[in-house]
Write a protein that holds these residues in place. Structure first.
Motif: not given
Length: 239
Positions: A107-113, A120-126, A131-136, A145-149
């Motif tokens: 079992l993995y959380e999405f970004t962790e997977f 993978i770190t680059d999905l080619g998204a635009t 943006g700012t990230y909230h650590d749930a 999970i901290k640095e991956g996202p």
């Protein structure tokens, strides 16, 4: 690579587009994605409310629904963390003990997977904007999970990632906490939103829609322009 989707209650009932965007990303990366329509809740709400026996009944079904050697991926650090960290206690010294061990292994959380399994770190998204990230809490404290996202978001073209003050502090949702302790919950949510706005962000991004739903309620009520986005929706943008 075969992947089983674990779609938590919040996503299924309120934010199904995030589930579809997760599929979009995984299929782009060559995964064979499957969904078991018999799946239901993981049991976390009942567990947190003190209903252990009722939770065990729901969790037993969950174990049967996800009795697989495939990877299991979920767009929620909260649900992923609950299954990983508390199913062992629910089924200790039971006939389902080995099923729990197998489930936790796959079992993995999405970004962790994406970052830890697929590398993978680059999905080619635009996505143009700041943006700012909230650590749930579930992702950070239950899953580590901290640095991956942040690596994933840093690769999104057009997106400037800025850290807000107290990014690791709870947003105040906490499931039934927001109902039982509403004034405290609202105050915590207010501080989180104001910190995000002070960073200059256009988008408040996280791994968990429960947090984002709570924060978006405050944002809408007070007429702020900042938008909440699940990270799967960000990574599926622009292609």
């Amino acid at each position: 690579m075969n992947v089983q989707l674990f779609i938590p209650c919040f996503v299924d009932q309120l934010f199904p587009e995030t589930g579809f965007n997760m599929v979009k990303v995984l299929e782009k990366l060559g995964c064979n994605v499957n969904y078991n329509p018999n799946q239901t809740c993981c049991g976390q709400p009942a567990f947190n409310a003190g209903y252990r026996d009722e939770c065990r009944s729901v969790a037993s079904k969950f174990l049967k629904d996800f009795h697989t050697y495939d990877y299991i991926v979920a767009p929620s650090g909260s649900c992923t963390g609950f299954v990983r960290n508390y199913y062992g206690k629910l089924f200790d010294n039971s006939a389902m003990h080995n099923d729990v061990k197998q489930l936790r292994k796959h079992l993995y959380e999405f970004t962790e997977f994406l970052t830890d399994v697929l590398n993978i770190t680059d999905l080619g998204a635009t996505l143009n904007g700041v943006g700012t990230y909230h650590d749930a809490c579930g992702a950070l404290r239950e899953c580590g999970i901290k640095e991956g996202p942040r690596r994933l978001l840093s690769s999104v073209k057009g997106l400037e990632l800025r850290e807000m003050n107290d990014c690791e502090v709870c947003c105040g949702f906490g499931g039934t906490f927001s109902v039982k302790f509403e004034p405290i919950s609202i105050g915590m949510g207010e501080q989180k939103v104001l910190n995000a706005i002070d960073s200059g962000a256009d988008y408040l991004i996280s791994t968990d829609l429960s947090c984002l739903m709570h924060l978006d309620g405050y944002i809408r009520k007070h007429g702020h322009s900042i938008k909440t986005m699940h990270i799967a929706d960000v990574l599926a943008s622009g292609w």
